[in-house]
Design a protein around this motif. Structure first.
Motif, PDB file in Angstrom:
ATOM      1  N   LYS A 160      -3.435 -29.441 -36.742  1.00 32.83           N
ATOM      2  CA  LYS A 160      -3.128 -28.164 -36.363  1.00 32.83           C
ATOM      3  C   LYS A 160      -2.448 -27.444 -37.658  1.00 32.83           C
ATOM      4  N   ASN A 161      -1.750 -27.938 -38.463  1.00 33.75           N
ATOM      5  CA  ASN A 161      -0.910 -27.717 -39.255  1.00 33.75           C
ATOM      6  C   ASN A 161      -1.827 -27.068 -40.578  1.00 33.75           C
ATOM      7  N   ILE A 162      -2.885 -28.181 -40.816  1.00 30.37           N
ATOM      8  CA  ILE A 162      -3.847 -27.888 -41.916  1.00 30.37           C
ATOM      9  C   ILE A 162      -4.854 -26.799 -41.622  1.00 30.37           C
ATOM     10  N   ALA A 163      -4.959 -26.342 -40.339  1.00 26.94           N
ATOM     11  CA  ALA A 163      -5.708 -25.389 -39.682  1.00 26.94           C
ATOM     12  C   ALA A 163      -4.861 -24.122 -39.941  1.00 26.94           C
ATOM     13  N   ASP A 256     -19.220 -33.408 -45.484  1.00 26.95           N
ATOM     14  CA  ASP A 256     -20.318 -33.799 -45.049  1.00 26.95           C
ATOM     15  C   ASP A 256     -20.371 -33.867 -43.310  1.00 26.95           C
ATOM     16  N   LYS A 257     -19.089 -33.045 -42.802  1.00 23.91           N
ATOM     17  CA  LYS A 257     -18.967 -33.344 -41.411  1.00 23.91           C
ATOM     18  C   LYS A 257     -19.633 -31.762 -40.721  1.00 23.91           C
ATOM     19  N   PRO A 258     -20.039 -32.063 -39.444  1.00 25.54           N
ATOM     20  CA  PRO A 258     -20.680 -30.824 -38.906  1.00 25.54           C
ATOM     21  C   PRO A 258     -19.616 -29.565 -38.680  1.00 25.54           C
ATOM     22  N   PHE A 259     -18.609 -30.153 -38.354  1.00 23.06           N
ATOM     23  CA  PHE A 259     -17.411 -28.988 -38.274  1.00 23.06           C
ATOM     24  C   PHE A 259     -16.212 -29.508 -38.997  1.00 23.06           C
ATOM     25  N   PHE A 260     -15.114 -28.675 -39.279  1.00 21.87           N
ATOM     26  CA  PHE A 260     -13.966 -28.971 -39.940  1.00 21.87           C
ATOM     27  C   PHE A 260     -13.288 -30.381 -39.448  1.00 21.87           C
ATOM     28  N   PHE A 261     -13.026 -30.515 -38.492  1.00 22.74           N
ATOM     29  CA  PHE A 261     -12.264 -31.763 -37.874  1.00 22.74           C
ATOM     30  C   PHE A 261     -13.369 -32.549 -37.176  1.00 22.74           C
ATOM     31  N   LEU A 268     -10.307 -22.917 -36.565  1.00 26.43           N
ATOM     32  CA  LEU A 268     -10.743 -22.910 -38.075  1.00 26.43           C
ATOM     33  C   LEU A 268     -12.243 -22.844 -38.382  1.00 26.43           C
ATOM     34  N   ASP A 269     -13.119 -23.192 -37.531  1.00 27.20           N
ATOM     35  CA  ASP A 269     -14.392 -23.043 -37.801  1.00 27.20           C
ATOM     36  C   ASP A 269     -14.971 -21.893 -37.259  1.00 27.20           C
ATOM     37  N   VAL A 270     -14.028 -21.196 -36.391  1.00 29.64           N
ATOM     38  CA  VAL A 270     -14.615 -19.789 -35.768  1.00 29.64           C
ATOM     39  C   VAL A 270     -14.072 -18.648 -36.880  1.00 29.64           C
ATOM     40  N   VAL A 271     -12.878 -19.023 -37.480  1.00 28.12           N
ATOM     41  CA  VAL A 271     -12.380 -18.086 -38.445  1.00 28.12           C
ATOM     42  C   VAL A 271     -13.343 -18.202 -39.911  1.00 28.12           C
ATOM     43  N   SER A 272     -13.499 -19.194 -40.147  1.00 27.02           N
ATOM     44  CA  SER A 272     -14.523 -19.725 -41.281  1.00 27.02           C
ATOM     45  C   SER A 272     -15.905 -18.998 -41.147  1.00 27.02           C
ATOM     46  N   PHE A 273     -16.219 -19.195 -39.773  1.00 29.01           N
ATOM     47  CA  PHE A 273     -17.806 -18.632 -39.627  1.00 29.01           C
ATOM     48  C   PHE A 273     -17.686 -17.054 -39.769  1.00 29.01           C
ATOM     49  N   ALA A 274     -16.742 -16.372 -39.137  1.00 20.41           N
ATOM     50  CA  ALA A 274     -16.610 -15.007 -39.102  1.00 20.41           C
ATOM     51  C   ALA A 274     -16.845 -14.244 -40.425  1.00 20.41           C
ATOM     52  N   VAL A 275     -15.926 -15.158 -41.434  1.00 20.80           N
ATOM     53  CA  VAL A 275     -15.990 -14.481 -43.015  1.00 20.80           C
ATOM     54  C   VAL A 275     -17.133 -14.691 -43.640  1.00 20.80           C
ATOM     55  N   LEU A 276     -17.573 -16.187 -43.543  1.00 16.44           N
ATOM     56  CA  LEU A 276     -18.594 -16.590 -44.475  1.00 16.44           C
ATOM     57  C   LEU A 276     -20.061 -16.039 -43.969  1.00 16.44           C
ATOM     58  N   SER A 277     -20.166 -15.748 -42.862  1.00 19.05           N
ATOM     59  CA  SER A 277     -21.515 -14.962 -42.407  1.00 19.05           C
ATOM     60  C   SER A 277     -21.528 -13.675 -43.020  1.00 19.05           C
ATOM     61  N   GLN A 278     -20.358 -13.053 -43.404  1.00 20.79           N
ATOM     62  CA  GLN A 278     -20.588 -11.942 -44.133  1.00 20.79           C
ATOM     63  C   GLN A 278     -21.107 -11.841 -45.301  1.00 20.79           C
ATOM     64  N   LEU A 279     -20.873 -13.111 -45.991  1.00 19.95           N
ATOM     65  CA  LEU A 279     -21.575 -13.302 -47.123  1.00 19.95           C
ATOM     66  C   LEU A 279     -22.873 -13.855 -47.334  1.00 19.95           C
ATOM     67  N   ASN A 300     -23.064 -26.877 -48.236  1.00 25.61           N
ATOM     68  CA  ASN A 300     -22.635 -27.351 -46.657  1.00 25.61           C
ATOM     69  C   ASN A 300     -21.724 -26.330 -46.054  1.00 25.61           C
ATOM     70  N   LEU A 301     -21.454 -25.240 -46.611  1.00 24.52           N
ATOM     71  CA  LEU A 301     -20.674 -24.036 -46.103  1.00 24.52           C
ATOM     72  C   LEU A 301     -21.948 -23.137 -45.467  1.00 24.52           C
ATOM     73  N   VAL A 302     -23.199 -23.169 -46.074  1.00 23.81           N
ATOM     74  CA  VAL A 302     -24.408 -22.571 -45.380  1.00 23.81           C
ATOM     75  C   VAL A 302     -24.568 -23.170 -44.220  1.00 23.81           C
ATOM     76  N   GLY A 303     -24.806 -24.537 -44.165  1.00 20.67           N
ATOM     77  CA  GLY A 303     -25.081 -25.291 -42.982  1.00 20.67           C
ATOM     78  C   GLY A 303     -24.116 -25.101 -42.037  1.00 20.67           C
ATOM     79  N   HIS A 304     -22.878 -24.918 -42.440  1.00 23.39           N
ATOM     80  CA  HIS A 304     -21.748 -24.746 -41.266  1.00 23.39           C
ATOM     81  C   HIS A 304     -21.942 -23.348 -40.568  1.00 23.39           C
ATOM     82  N   VAL A 305     -22.362 -22.391 -41.200  1.00 21.28           N
ATOM     83  CA  VAL A 305     -22.629 -21.017 -40.767  1.00 21.28           C
ATOM     84  C   VAL A 305     -23.903 -21.075 -39.783  1.00 21.28           C
ATOM     85  N   SER A 306     -24.927 -21.660 -40.244  1.00 21.15           N
ATOM     86  CA  SER A 306     -26.052 -21.859 -39.540  1.00 21.15           C
ATOM     87  C   SER A 306     -25.859 -22.696 -37.999  1.00 21.15           C
TER      88      SER A 306
END
Length: 384
Positions: A160-163, A256-261, A268-279, A300-306
């Motif tokens: 949680k602290n890392i997130a 190589d994880k499907p999601f960050f944890f 964290l996956d929600v926030v990352s997706f919301a920003v990376l999808s803009q790119l 791998n970030l592109v895969g995460h967005v998908s």
């Protein structure tokens, strides 16, 4: 992108709370029995009981909300209009809607054509049971507590602290790199996301006027905000490097994880997706170095967005094709429209007023810009 709305004009809905139904006590039962016998005293007791019950009635409850006919425990989300390439141009709006879908809460987007803002002057905001909640982080926190839907419940305290630290990096650093690019190239924003301002604002003002106003106003005002935040004072190549470094950090964390944890998405996956999808989803017709860097160096970030898109937005194509704010909800039967002529005249008058307002704002912005340039020149002369 839209004209601010004075919160003092928000409609106030007044609803009277229902009077509690009292159970019969031995005393009231006796009074009723006495009334049946025809005695005058029994009638007086019944009248007194009625008056006492009326006196105990709760006062009317006032709700200062836009959605006047709200349903209990339904989240009403206010955000920007859809675009043909992704559900929202705002990372914060997309963040809230993605979280709502992951948490499985019942929600409805309010089609306000970006006219409303929260009392804090921001989008997104929600209304829940007659109360307004603004700011994406506060919205998620309040809904987590209200509905006991914590998508981070399986994380350790260390995770949680890392997130928390990583979310701060994304929202207080990486997102400002994106905003810097948008304010520097407003025309690319319209072209890259295929934005139709007529649809987004619900108006018939020509797109030529709207686009010109957007490019002038958004670019100028936005650059001030980016500069005030601190990102805008750097050189373009330095800002680009900031963004690339943030993307590399996220890529290394995800590995190589499907999601960050692990196997399940978290905040964290929600926030990352919301920003990376803009790119990721911006058109290849515009030049955006961060998008190209992410595709080439952080696949791998592109895969995460998908994965997040498939998990949270199975109706993505319908949303972007039909620009439907509520593709996730069943559609009601269309209602017959009456008084079309009067409505058309009223709409035309509103649009004329909007056009006049936009032109006045544009003239004011130009005047302010000239004044600022004069002041800047004076400061330069005085510093010599």
């Amino acid at each position: 992108m839209a004209t601010e709305v004075d919160n003092k004009q928000n409609p106030v809905v007044e609803e009277t709370a229902p009077v509690e139904k009292k159970e019969d006590t031995p005393a009231t039962a006796a009074a009723g029995e006495e009334q049946k016998t025809g005695e005058g005293g029994g009638q007086n007791n019944a009248d007194n009981h009625t008056e006492a019950a009326a006196a105990k009635a709760e006062p009317p409850v006032k709700y200062s909300v836009h959605k006047t006919n709200f349903d209990k425990d339904v989240v009403y989300l206010y955000q920007f209009s859809r675009t043909p390439l992704l559900p929202s141009l705002s990372p914060y709006c997309l963040k809230v809607e993605t979280w709502l879908r992951l948490a499985g809460l019942k929600y409805e987007n309010v089609d306000h054509k970006t006219k409303y803002r929260s009392k804090k002057g921001l989008l997104p905001f929600i209304e829940l049971n007659g109360e307004e909640i603004a700011d994406s982080a506060i919205i998620i926190k309040e809904l987590t507590q209200k509905f006991n839907q914590d998508i981070d419940a399986g994380l350790t305290q260390e995770q949680k602290n890392i997130a928390h630290a990583t979310v701060s990096m994304i929202e207080n650093h990486l997102v400002w790199v994106l905003f810097w690019w948008r304010t520097k190239f407003p025309e690319s924003v319209l072209k890259g996301y295929k934005v139709n301002l007529q649809h987004a604002l619900g108006t018939r003002i020509p797109n030529g006027i709207l686009n010109f106003f957007f490019k002038f106003s958004y670019g100028r005002k936005g650059s001030k905000k980016v500069k005030a935040q601190g990102m805008g004072v750097h050189k373009p190549e330095e800002i680009e490097e900031f963004g690339k470094h943030d993307l590399k950090v996220l890529s290394d964390m995800l590995a190589d994880k499907p999601f960050f944890f692990g196997d399940e998405p978290t905040t964290l996956d929600v926030v990352s997706f919301a920003v990376l999808s803009q790119l990721h989803f911006i058109s290849k017709d515009v030049n955006l170095p961060l998008r190209d860097f992410m595709s080439a160096s952080c696949p791998n970030l592109v895969g995460h967005v998908s994965r997040m898109k498939e998990r949270c937005f199975p109706d993505w194509d319908e949303i972007c094709t039909k620009l439907d704010l509520n593709a996730h909800l069943p559609k009601p039967e269309p209602e017959a429209k009456e008084g079309k002529e009067g409505e058309t005249e009223k709409k035309t008058e509103q649009e004329s007023a909007e056009t006049e307002k936009i032109e006045k704002e544009l003239e004011k912005d130009k005047s302010d810009e000239k004044t600022e340039k004069v002041e800047e020149n004076k400061e330069k002369e005085e510093s010599k």
